[in-house]
Design an enzyme around this catalytic site. Structure first.
Site, PDB file in Angstrom:
ATOM      1  N   THR A 100       3.889  -3.393  -3.521  1.00  0.00           N
ATOM      2  CA  THR A 100       2.986  -2.337  -3.083  1.00  0.00           C
ATOM      3  C   THR A 100       1.826  -2.311  -4.056  1.00  0.00           C
ATOM      4  O   THR A 100       1.998  -2.044  -5.253  1.00  0.00           O
ATOM      5  CB  THR A 100       3.689  -0.974  -3.063  1.00  0.00           C
ATOM      6  OG1 THR A 100       4.785  -1.033  -2.149  1.00  0.00           O
ATOM      7  CG2 THR A 100       2.730   0.126  -2.631  1.00  0.00           C
ATOM      8  N   LYS A 175       1.562   0.702   3.974  1.00  0.00           N
ATOM      9  CA  LYS A 175       2.577   1.102   2.993  1.00  0.00           C
ATOM     10  C   LYS A 175       2.176   2.400   2.294  1.00  0.00           C
ATOM     11  O   LYS A 175       3.028   3.249   2.011  1.00  0.00           O
ATOM     12  CB  LYS A 175       2.790  -0.005   1.963  1.00  0.00           C
ATOM     13  CG  LYS A 175       3.803   0.353   0.863  1.00  0.00           C
ATOM     14  CD  LYS A 175       5.188   0.688   1.423  1.00  0.00           C
ATOM     15  CE  LYS A 175       6.136   1.197   0.333  1.00  0.00           C
ATOM     16  NZ  LYS A 175       6.535   0.156  -0.616  1.00  0.00           N
ATOM     17  N   LYS A 243       3.336   5.060  -9.396  1.00  0.00           N
ATOM     18  CA  LYS A 243       2.279   4.058  -9.209  1.00  0.00           C
ATOM     19  C   LYS A 243       1.780   4.055  -7.774  1.00  0.00           C
ATOM     20  O   LYS A 243       0.570   4.053  -7.517  1.00  0.00           O
ATOM     21  CB  LYS A 243       2.824   2.673  -9.601  1.00  0.00           C
ATOM     22  CG  LYS A 243       1.869   1.513  -9.354  1.00  0.00           C
ATOM     23  CD  LYS A 243       2.126   0.780  -8.021  1.00  0.00           C
ATOM     24  CE  LYS A 243       3.483   0.111  -8.006  1.00  0.00           C
ATOM     25  NZ  LYS A 243       3.684  -0.681  -6.755  1.00  0.00           N
TER      26      LYS A 243
END
Length: 291
Positions: A100, A175, A243
């Site tokens: 990701t 995502k 993150k």
């Protein structure tokens, strides 16, 4: 067309990457692996994976390169530069980043890969450790649709919900939509579990009632039981979710979007990490509500 016996290089043998690589091996693909800490790949090597001493060595020897690392800076470090994937991969080989990461970085990899005569996709996943182990990940793919079709047999080994979303970067944007949805949902799951306990209910019975109704979600079905049991082992690390949320918030700000649920979840998870739980699973958020 990608054939079942083409060699796959897998970079990044973490909680999910290890299971993904193992499933490819089980399906008959020759797999070469590289990760910064060789010990993490020990079990795969013992089961037949070939160890590569560097990113460049792996890139030169395989037909399909899959990367599943931690952060965008990790992606940059392994794709670019003289020792990186793009400089060393064989012409007409495939590179697939399943980390990701930033949509803009996926776009850059796509452009640079094409200039090097390579085929590139961004294909981040969702489903956690359980989905990786069972080969049931959701895989969100960006890049040329023909390349997607050619790699679909490989994706089907690792996932069960595989959808081409558009051009390079589209997989990463999808995502981030996924992570935005999870962010607010995790707060609700934690609040519901703690509420059930405070009300004197059996939280496991509460889950039996609410997981199949309108409140149902993957997090409620899979992570709430871990919260109840006090099992905070990582299926997906708190630090990696932070993150992801930062990436999503950065992208939303660039598009001038209001995402208050995402902002609140990031604030709470940052507090959780500062308390020493950055390497716990995301279900550890319930600790903040149990005080």
């Amino acid at each position: 067309m990608v054939q079942s016996k083409q060699t796959i290089g897998f970079i990044g043998i973490g909680v999910m990457g290890k299971s993904m690589a193992k499933n490819l091996m089980t399906a008959g693909y020759p797999v070469q692996v590289f990760t910064r800490t060789k010990e993490k790949a020990r079990s795969l090597i013992e089961e037949g994976a070939t160890w590569s001493e560097s990113v460049a060595e792996l890139a030169r020897e395989v037909d399909v390169i899959i990367t599943m690392v931690g952060y965008p800076n990790d992606v940059e470090s392994i794709y670019f530069g003289g020792d990186g994937i793009l400089e060393n991969a064989k012409k007409k080989s495939y590179v697939v980043d399943m980390t990701t990461s930033k949509p803009s970085l996926a776009e850059k990899i796509g452009r640079d890969a094409a200039q090097q005569g390579l085929f590139s996709l961004d294909a981040p996943v969702s489903g956690g450790d359980v989905g990786a182990q069972n080969g049931k990940l959701s895989i969100m793919v960006g890049g040329d649709v023909q390349v997607y079709q050619e790699l679909l047999p490989i994706f089907k080994v690792m996932g069960s919900n595989i959808i081409h979303q558009g051009k390079s970067g589209a997989g990463q944007h999808t995502k981030l939509c996924n992570q935005i949805t999870i962010a607010s949902n995790m707060i609700g799951v934690c609040e519901a579990i703690v509420y059930a306990k405070k009300a004197g209910l059996d939280p496991e019975k509460v889950l039996e009632s609410i997981t199949t109704g309108a409140a149902g979600s993957w997090s409620l079905s899979n992570l709430a039981p871990r919260m109840i049991e006090g099992d905070f082992a990582p299926g997906f690390f708190v630090k990696h979710f932070i993150k992801d949320m930062r990436l999503a918030l950065e992208s939303a700000n660039e598009m001038d979007l209001l995402t208050p649920g995402l902002a609140l979840s990031l604030e709470l998870y940052t507090e959780l990490a500062e308390q020493g739980d950055e390497d716990s699973g995301t279900q550890a958020l319930v600790k903040l509500f149990n005080k």
